[in-house]
Scaffold this active site. Structure first.
Site, PDB file in Angstrom:
ATOM      1  N   HIS A 125       0.710  -1.053   0.236  1.00  0.00           N
ATOM      2  CA  HIS A 125      -0.136  -0.009   0.101  1.00  0.00           C
ATOM      3  C   HIS A 125       0.974   1.290  -0.015  1.00  0.00           C
ATOM      4  O   HIS A 125       0.609   2.153  -0.603  1.00  0.00           O
ATOM      5  CB  HIS A 125      -0.740  -0.065   1.097  1.00  0.00           C
ATOM      6  CG  HIS A 125      -2.116   0.964   0.822  1.00  0.00           C
ATOM      7  ND1 HIS A 125      -2.142   2.032   0.285  1.00  0.00           N
ATOM      8  CD2 HIS A 125      -3.232   0.776   1.549  1.00  0.00           C
ATOM      9  CE1 HIS A 125      -3.397   2.598   0.056  1.00  0.00           C
ATOM     10  NE2 HIS A 125      -3.948   1.770   1.321  1.00  0.00           N
ATOM     11  N   ASP A 144      -9.148  -6.356 -19.282  1.00  0.00           N
ATOM     12  CA  ASP A 144      -9.375  -7.411 -20.274  1.00  0.00           C
ATOM     13  C   ASP A 144      -8.006  -7.996 -20.760  1.00  0.00           C
ATOM     14  O   ASP A 144      -7.275  -7.250 -21.223  1.00  0.00           O
ATOM     15  CB  ASP A 144     -10.229  -6.990 -21.340  1.00  0.00           C
ATOM     16  CG  ASP A 144     -10.339  -7.979 -22.460  1.00  0.00           C
ATOM     17  OD1 ASP A 144     -10.076  -8.999 -22.281  1.00  0.00           O
ATOM     18  OD2 ASP A 144     -11.195  -7.468 -23.513  1.00  0.00           O
TER      19      ASP A 144
END
Length: 447
Positions: A152, A393
């Site tokens: 993070h 995708d």
């Protein structure tokens, strides 16, 4: 159903450069910004689930190597600055962890994922120095789970999700667009600094959103009682929530201001619901922690493709009695007002404060003393509604399912766009098992 996951291979994958791409300078490093230092030193995880057909693991690896050319931080390591006083990201191209795995069942047999399944799909971050990990788990039905876990302190959710889009573009042989903005030196303090807010008692003190020593009484539960539940909110029910949240605000009709957003309305409903479920005392103060993305709040705006952390938090609070006795509009206004205060002036004030008043050690969390893994009586909400998940995708279509991983802390909720494609929202929320029935009973009740 239990799941058996077998690790097939685990290796480090680094960037692969073409002849016209400049390689990093030896010992080049990226200093952490004041926003990077503010976040927890842990790993954030994102899960993508794809139905068959799917690309080969080799294609995923090749695309990852190309993407790491644009995102070299993920292939680097944490190190110390020349003076040894600050943490930096060393761009040494050591690589990120790439894990290939198989499962002994179909994906439909284990959806929705329980905690044990998620742990099997999640590459462990314990004892490693890699800043990012990927695990590809293939199921007997041909489905694929892509589990990404990244530090993070390297990037926030917006940065991590944009990296996933870039990775998928590389797998399809496309040019990565937009290219990430890497300059973490843009957050300079003003001269002279203008600290207009009490950041010491907000950003510093509230990094720990709760301390069990302050809970009286401590909830009689344990880590084993924490479960995660997915609540599916249809467009029709969301419209009802927004209508009710805005029903007590007469100046909307006359054009006095914009109506409360979907986010403010839905979160107001969730806050009230959790207050009821927990059975908080009337005079108990409950506080929410809401992440606020500063990219478009800062003036001038920071481009969306900025790679790093640019998050501060809003902390709306109220007594339980007020939440439950007042209208949904009242709760939405409490949230709207608190989030609205985290504006450009607030971000700039924090930059001035953090650059002149605190050291790295001031932002280190104390990790001991937690008796019960709960934020009680507080509540944390993260919105992932604007992240470009549909664009991830890898060559055979968008994900069948997207979700955050499981954090065993009661009182945390993620708002995620549903892949029904109709505007629905899935809320992944952690609560105690003993409260699950009550939550399901009243979550879809607006009376």
């Amino acid at each position: 159903m239990s799941i058996k996951v077998q690790i097939v291979s685990s290796k480090l994958v680094g960037p692969i450069y073409n002849g016209d791409e400049p390689k990093p300078v030896p010992n080049q490093f990226v200093p952490l910004s004041v926003f990077d230092k503010l976040v927890d030193n842990d790993y954030a995880t994102i899960i993508y689930v794809y139905k068959p057909p799917n690309p080969s693991n080799l294609l995923f690896e090749q695309g990852l190597r190309k993407a790491l050319v644009e995102y070299p931080e993920w292939a680097g390591r944490f190190s110390a600055s020349d003076n040894g006083e600050e943490r930096v990201i060393l761009l040494n191209d050591k690589g990120m962890r790439f894990i290939e795995a198989t499962s002994d069942c179909t994906v439909d047999e284990v959806i929705p994922f329980n905690l044990s399944t998620l742990l099997s799909l999640n590459p462990s971050e314990r004892g490693i120095d890699e800043l990012a990990l990927v695990q590809l788990t293939r199921f007997t039905c041909g489905s694929l789970v892509v589990f990404f876990s990244g530090s993070h302190m390297v990037a926030d959710g917006a940065g991590a999700s944009q990296f996933a889009v870039s990775w998928s573009q590389a797998c399809r042989g496309l040019e990565i667009h937009p290219r990430p903005l890497h300059d973490r030196n843009i957050f300079l303090p003003r001269n002279p600094p203008k600290i207009a807010y009490d950041h010491q008692n907000v950003e510093v003190a509230k990094r720990v959103v709760n301390n069990n020593e302050l809970i009286d009484p401590i909830p009689p539960y344990s880590a084993d009682d924490v479960v995660r539940h997915r609540a599916h909110f249809t467009p029709e029910f969301i419209a009802r929530i927004k209508s009710k949240a805005n029903s007590s605000v007469p100046d909307i009709v006359s054009g006095g201001r914009r109506p409360y957003s979907t986010f403010a309305s839905l979160v107001a409903h969730l806050w009230r619901t959790m207050t009821k479920v927990r059975g908080l005392a009337e005079l108990q103060t409950t506080e929410m922690k809401i992440s606020v993305n500063g990219r478009r709040r800062l003036k001038p705006c920071v481009p969306d493709e900025y790679f790093g952390n640019l998050i501060l938090s809003a902390f709306p609070q109220s007594r339980a009695k007020e939440l439950l006795d007042e209208s949904l509009s009242h709760t939405a206004e409490v949230i709207h007002e608190a989030v609205g205060k985290v504006n450009s002036d607030y971000f700039k004030s924090f930059i001035d404060f953090a650059s002149t008043n605190i050291q790295d050690e001031d932002l280190r969390l104390e990790e001991e003393g937690w008796e019960v893994p709960t934020l009680w009586p507080n509540f944390e909400v993260d919105s992932w509604l604007g992240f470009p998940f549909h664009a991830v995708d890898f060559g055979f279509g968008k994900p069948y399912l997207f979700m955050p991983s499981f954090g065993a802390w009661e009182g945390v909720a993620y708002l995620v766009p549903s892949f029904d494609g109709d505007g629905s929202i899935d809320v992944y929320i952690t609560l105690f098992q003993q409260h699950l029935d009550r939550f399901q009973e009243i979550c879809f009740c607006l009376d």
